[in-house]
Design a protein around this motif. Structure first.
Motif, PDB file in Angstrom:
ATOM      1  N   ARG A  52       0.709  -1.305  -0.111  1.00  0.00           N
ATOM      2  CA  ARG A  52      -0.011   0.063   0.023  1.00  0.00           C
ATOM      3  C   ARG A  52       0.884   1.218   0.052  1.00  0.00           C
ATOM      4  NH1 ARG A  52      -4.973  -1.665   4.124  1.00  0.00           N
ATOM      5  NH2 ARG A  52      -5.860  -3.290   2.877  1.00  0.00           N
ATOM      6  N   PRO A  53       1.720   1.329   0.702  1.00  0.00           N
ATOM      7  CA  PRO A  53       2.543   2.553   1.141  1.00  0.00           C
ATOM      8  C   PRO A  53       3.376   2.891  -0.230  1.00  0.00           C
ATOM      9  CG  PRO A  53       3.198   1.262   3.017  1.00  0.00           C
ATOM     10  CD  PRO A  53       2.231   0.680   2.000  1.00  0.00           C
ATOM     11  N   ARG A  54       3.853   1.877  -1.337  1.00  0.00           N
ATOM     12  CA  ARG A  54       4.530   1.892  -2.243  1.00  0.00           C
ATOM     13  C   ARG A  54       3.792   1.980  -3.577  1.00  0.00           C
ATOM     14  NH1 ARG A  54       7.813  -3.061  -2.091  1.00  0.00           N
ATOM     15  NH2 ARG A  54       5.644  -3.799  -1.740  1.00  0.00           N
ATOM     16  N   LEU A  55       2.570   1.891  -3.711  1.00  0.00           N
ATOM     17  CA  LEU A  55       1.592   1.836  -4.693  1.00  0.00           C
ATOM     18  C   LEU A  55       1.497   3.043  -5.540  1.00  0.00           C
ATOM     19  CD1 LEU A  55      -0.420   0.092  -6.359  1.00  0.00           C
ATOM     20  CD2 LEU A  55      -2.177   1.380  -5.201  1.00  0.00           C
ATOM     21  N   CYS A  79      -2.456   3.814   1.461  1.00  0.00           N
ATOM     22  CA  CYS A  79      -1.689   4.213   0.067  1.00  0.00           C
ATOM     23  C   CYS A  79      -1.346   5.631   0.261  1.00  0.00           C
ATOM     24  CB  CYS A  79      -2.738   3.956  -1.106  1.00  0.00           C
ATOM     25  SG  CYS A  79      -3.157   2.161  -1.144  1.00  0.00           S
ATOM     26  N   ALA A  80      -0.025   5.928   0.293  1.00  0.00           N
ATOM     27  CA  ALA A  80       0.411   7.202   0.795  1.00  0.00           C
ATOM     28  C   ALA A  80       0.669   8.144  -0.786  1.00  0.00           C
ATOM     29  CB  ALA A  80       1.623   7.094   1.163  1.00  0.00           C
ATOM     30  N   LYS A  81       0.847   7.340  -1.625  1.00  0.00           N
ATOM     31  CA  LYS A  81       1.106   8.030  -3.112  1.00  0.00           C
ATOM     32  C   LYS A  81      -0.048   8.293  -3.940  1.00  0.00           C
ATOM     33  CE  LYS A  81       5.707   6.151  -3.290  1.00  0.00           C
ATOM     34  NZ  LYS A  81       6.706   5.521  -3.948  1.00  0.00           N
ATOM     35  N   CYS A  84      -8.146   9.419  -4.881  1.00  0.00           N
ATOM     36  CA  CYS A  84      -9.336   9.294  -5.886  1.00  0.00           C
ATOM     37  C   CYS A  84      -9.137   9.878  -7.133  1.00  0.00           C
ATOM     38  CB  CYS A  84     -10.459   9.461  -5.098  1.00  0.00           C
ATOM     39  SG  CYS A  84     -10.610   8.222  -3.826  1.00  0.00           S
ATOM     40  N   SER A  85      -8.231  11.310  -7.025  1.00  0.00           N
ATOM     41  CA  SER A  85      -8.033  11.762  -8.051  1.00  0.00           C
ATOM     42  C   SER A  85      -7.579  11.366  -9.410  1.00  0.00           C
ATOM     43  CB  SER A  85      -7.421  13.323  -7.676  1.00  0.00           C
ATOM     44  OG  SER A  85      -6.014  12.847  -7.515  1.00  0.00           O
ATOM     45  N   GLN A  86      -6.787  10.308  -9.075  1.00  0.00           N
ATOM     46  CA  GLN A  86      -5.923   9.454 -10.183  1.00  0.00           C
ATOM     47  C   GLN A  86      -7.288   8.643 -11.009  1.00  0.00           C
ATOM     48  OE1 GLN A  86      -3.926   9.028  -7.050  1.00  0.00           O
ATOM     49  NE2 GLN A  86      -2.684  10.733  -7.772  1.00  0.00           N
ATOM     50  N   ARG A 102     -12.965   2.298   0.748  1.00  0.00           N
ATOM     51  CA  ARG A 102     -12.291   2.292   2.005  1.00  0.00           C
ATOM     52  C   ARG A 102     -11.251   3.441   1.904  1.00  0.00           C
ATOM     53  NH1 ARG A 102     -13.142  -3.064   2.045  1.00  0.00           N
ATOM     54  NH2 ARG A 102     -14.626  -3.965   3.339  1.00  0.00           N
ATOM     55  N   LEU A 103     -11.185   4.451   2.729  1.00  0.00           N
ATOM     56  CA  LEU A 103     -10.192   5.489   2.773  1.00  0.00           C
ATOM     57  C   LEU A 103      -9.775   5.760   3.923  1.00  0.00           C
ATOM     58  CD1 LEU A 103     -12.174   7.784   0.177  1.00  0.00           C
ATOM     59  CD2 LEU A 103     -10.380   6.101  -0.414  1.00  0.00           C
ATOM     60  N   ASN A 104      -8.511   6.253   4.188  1.00  0.00           N
ATOM     61  CA  ASN A 104      -8.278   6.735   5.543  1.00  0.00           C
ATOM     62  C   ASN A 104      -7.186   7.915   5.525  1.00  0.00           C
ATOM     63  OD1 ASN A 104      -5.939   5.366   4.616  1.00  0.00           O
ATOM     64  ND2 ASN A 104      -5.353   4.383   6.675  1.00  0.00           N
ATOM     65  N   ARG A 105      -7.273   8.627   4.551  1.00  0.00           N
ATOM     66  CA  ARG A 105      -6.573  10.017   4.571  1.00  0.00           C
ATOM     67  C   ARG A 105      -7.329  10.947   4.155  1.00  0.00           C
ATOM     68  NH1 ARG A 105      -0.774   9.582   3.153  1.00  0.00           N
ATOM     69  NH2 ARG A 105      -1.321  11.126   1.882  1.00  0.00           N
ATOM     70  N   GLU A 106      -7.068  12.177   4.619  1.00  0.00           N
ATOM     71  CA  GLU A 106      -7.973  13.327   4.193  1.00  0.00           C
ATOM     72  C   GLU A 106      -7.712  13.442   2.919  1.00  0.00           C
ATOM     73  OE1 GLU A 106      -8.434  17.973   5.535  1.00  0.00           O
ATOM     74  OE2 GLU A 106      -6.753  16.745   6.703  1.00  0.00           O
ATOM     75  N   ASP A 107      -6.684  13.561   2.163  1.00  0.00           N
ATOM     76  CA  ASP A 107      -6.509  13.698   0.876  1.00  0.00           C
ATOM     77  C   ASP A 107      -7.410  12.603  -0.260  1.00  0.00           C
ATOM     78  OD1 ASP A 107      -4.493  11.948   1.770  1.00  0.00           O
ATOM     79  OD2 ASP A 107      -3.504  12.270   0.056  1.00  0.00           O
ATOM     80  N   HIS A 108      -7.607  11.294   0.506  1.00  0.00           N
ATOM     81  CA  HIS A 108      -8.227  10.490  -0.274  1.00  0.00           C
ATOM     82  C   HIS A 108      -9.841  11.031   0.193  1.00  0.00           C
ATOM     83  CE1 HIS A 108      -5.517   6.829   0.797  1.00  0.00           C
ATOM     84  NE2 HIS A 108      -5.119   7.577  -0.239  1.00  0.00           N
ATOM     85  N   SER A 109     -10.401  11.554   1.136  1.00  0.00           N
ATOM     86  CA  SER A 109     -11.592  11.744   1.153  1.00  0.00           C
ATOM     87  C   SER A 109     -12.035  13.062   0.397  1.00  0.00           C
ATOM     88  CB  SER A 109     -12.161  11.938   2.740  1.00  0.00           C
ATOM     89  OG  SER A 109     -11.439  13.013   3.319  1.00  0.00           O
TER      90      SER A 109
END
Length: 133
Positions: A52-55, A79-81, A84-86, A102-109
């Motif tokens: 996940r962190p490397r995706l 997933c740090a990199k 959803c904008s992608q 399933r999301l858990n980062r502010e930038d995801h939401s």
């Protein structure tokens, strides 16, 4: 192994985790095409915790594109990199079959509403996990 028929490749591939599917595409061009065209193999984008962190964003886009609009589950937790904008460029990426996000980062939401709008609105979700957003 590289000479297996398409049906045999699919039969084996359906039992493999997503990250192994990604690696199997490098066996040969026949495997790459067979695995990419089997949309049902990509209906659930749930990665192991160590991947996940490397995706990279390009890998997420490829997995969603391979699902051919039949993506049922999208798990971007950890997933740090990517976010959803992608998915904006992937028409019907978050189509009518999507049941769980399933999301858990502010930038995801923050990137989810525009991605859903680009795909024609919110699908009939069975679950939306915004833990830790």
């Amino acid at each position: 192994v590289a000479t297996m028929e398409g049906e045999a490749v699919e039969a084996v591939a359906m039992h493999l985790p997503l990250e192994v599917l990604l690696r199997c595409q490098s066996v040969c061009m026949h495997w790459k095409v067979t695995i990419e065209k089997a949309g049902y193999l990509w209906k659930s984008v749930v990665l192991s915790r160590d991947l996940r962190p490397r995706l990279p964003p390009i890998a997420l886009q490829k997995m969603v594109r391979c699902a051919r609009g039949k993506l049922q589950e999208l798990d971007l937790r950890g997933c740090a990199k990517v976010d959803c904008s992608q998915l904006h460029d992937e028409e019907e990426a978050l189509g009518e079959y999507l049941e769980v996000i399933r999301l858990n980062r502010e930038d995801h939401s923050k990137s989810l509403p525009p991605a859903l709008g680009a795909c024609g609105g919110v699908p009939p979700l069975r679950g939306l996990d915004l833990s830790w957003c």
